[in-house]
Design an enzyme around this catalytic site. Structure first.
Site, short mmCIF file in Angstrom:
data_model
loop_
_atom_site.label_atom_id
_atom_site.label_comp_id
_atom_site.label_asym_id
_atom_site.label_seq_id
_atom_site.Cartn_x
_atom_site.Cartn_y
_atom_site.Cartn_z
N GLY A 1 -7.56 9.84 10.33
CA GLY A 1 -7.80 9.98 11.76
C GLY A 1 -8.81 11.03 12.16
O GLY A 1 -9.05 11.24 13.35
N ASN B 1 -8.49 2.33 10.40
CA ASN B 1 -7.69 1.99 11.57
C ASN B 1 -8.18 2.74 12.80
O ASN B 1 -8.67 2.15 13.75
CB ASN B 1 -6.21 2.28 11.28
N THR B 2 -8.06 4.07 12.77
CA THR B 2 -8.39 4.89 13.93
C THR B 2 -9.81 4.67 14.43
O THR B 2 -10.04 4.61 15.65
CB THR B 2 -8.18 6.38 13.60
N LYS C 1 0.87 -1.18 0.00
CA LYS C 1 0.00 0.00 0.00
C LYS C 1 0.91 1.23 0.00
O LYS C 1 1.67 1.46 0.94
CB LYS C 1 -0.91 0.02 1.23
N ALA D 1 -9.31 6.08 4.94
CA ALA D 1 -9.11 7.24 5.83
C ALA D 1 -10.38 8.06 6.05
O ALA D 1 -11.14 8.31 5.12
CB ALA D 1 -8.00 8.15 5.32
N GLY D 2 -10.57 8.46 7.29
CA GLY D 2 -11.62 9.40 7.65
C GLY D 2 -12.88 8.79 8.23
O GLY D 2 -13.75 9.51 8.71
#
Length: 269
Positions: free
Chosen positions: A161, A209-210, A100, A187-188
């Site tokens: 994040g 992830n976050t 990635k 993301a987001g």
């Protein structure tokens, strides 16, 4: 339902999860199991998967025979560093070249540096890497990355994040409609509904992830994300009803037995 195909390998889960920000590797393991994910992304510059013999090894908790390990170039701010990191990952993972790619612009926004991303993608593809690439939600850039030879394009929903969810669905729709490779939004994401909305647009998957690792209960959130991704994908394939400005009765009006004559006969009126 059709399976997600990445690098000629099929996946039942359309959720890809990261391995950072958990309190420890045991929680990482439990959350990944709860998510149902079959592909796990690892920041080579931050997470030990064998390069440091004296530190805990993620692969002692995450079985590489059970999961596809997707090394990423998080923390790289230029093409040269990203290419170097991918080569280190390939060396650690016995020559595996699925990566990635992310090349960031600055530490505040963590937005992709488009020029350096394009440069790194060209080099890596020429070197035989199978590149899944993090990028902005610009449809033109997404198409250019596809034309370079990236096997998956991964536009952001909002900054890494941030938890803001999808901020520009029309750009994502344009990317999806014009793509010939899997589009995985990266993301987001903040909560389960964000993941469902993304999948309802016809995206092939979601990476996060976050949203899981920093939830009050990461394992429970991982389970919620698993269901949300599945629900959004099924809803897209089911086909939603068109939106209307006005009401549309769910019961037929014609042939209604409750007419005036019926009321008179039953002495209701």
């Amino acid at each position: 339902m059709n399976k997600l195909i990445i690098d000629n390998k099929s996946y039942s889960s359309r959720l890809i999860v990261g391995t950072g920000k958990y309190k420890d590797l045991e929680e990482t393991k439990l959350a990944i199991e709860a998510s149902g994910a079959e592909m796990v992304t690892v920041a080579i510059r931050r997470m030990n998967i064998g390069q440091d013999k004296d530190s805990p090894n993620l692969l002692e908790f995450i079985d590489p025979t059970k999961y596809t390990i997707l090394p990423n170039t998080a923390g790289c701010y230029n093409a040269l560093d990203a290419v170097r990191t991918c080569n280190i990952a390939a060396e650690i993972l016995n020559g595996e070249k699925l990566v990635k790619l992310e090349v960031l612009g600055d530490e505040k926004t963590l937005y992709p540096n488009t020029g350096e991303t394009l440069k790194a993608a060209e080099i890596l593809v020429k070197e035989g890497f199978k590149v899944m690439v993090y990028t902005t939600d610009d449809p033109l850039v997404a198409k250019e990355l596809e034309n370079i030879g990236c096997i998956s394009v991964m536009p952001l929903a909002s900054p890494i994040g941030s938890g803001l969810g999808l901020q520009n669905k029309y750009n994502i729709l344009s990317i999806v409609e014009n793509a010939k490779v899997p589009i995985i939004v990266d993301a987001g994401v903040g909560t389960a509904s964000d993941a469902s909305i993304i999948m309802e647009l016809g995206c092939d998957g979601v990476l996060m992830n976050t949203a899981i690792a920093c939830a009050k209960n990461p394992i429970l959130m991982a389970s919620a994300m698993r269901k949300a991704v599945d629900a959004g994908y099924e809803a897209f394939n089911a086909g939603r009803i068109p939106k209307r400005r006005y009401a549309n009765a769910s019961s037929p009006i014609e042939g209604n037995i409750c007419n005036d004559e019926w009321y008179k006969e039953t002495k209701v009126l």
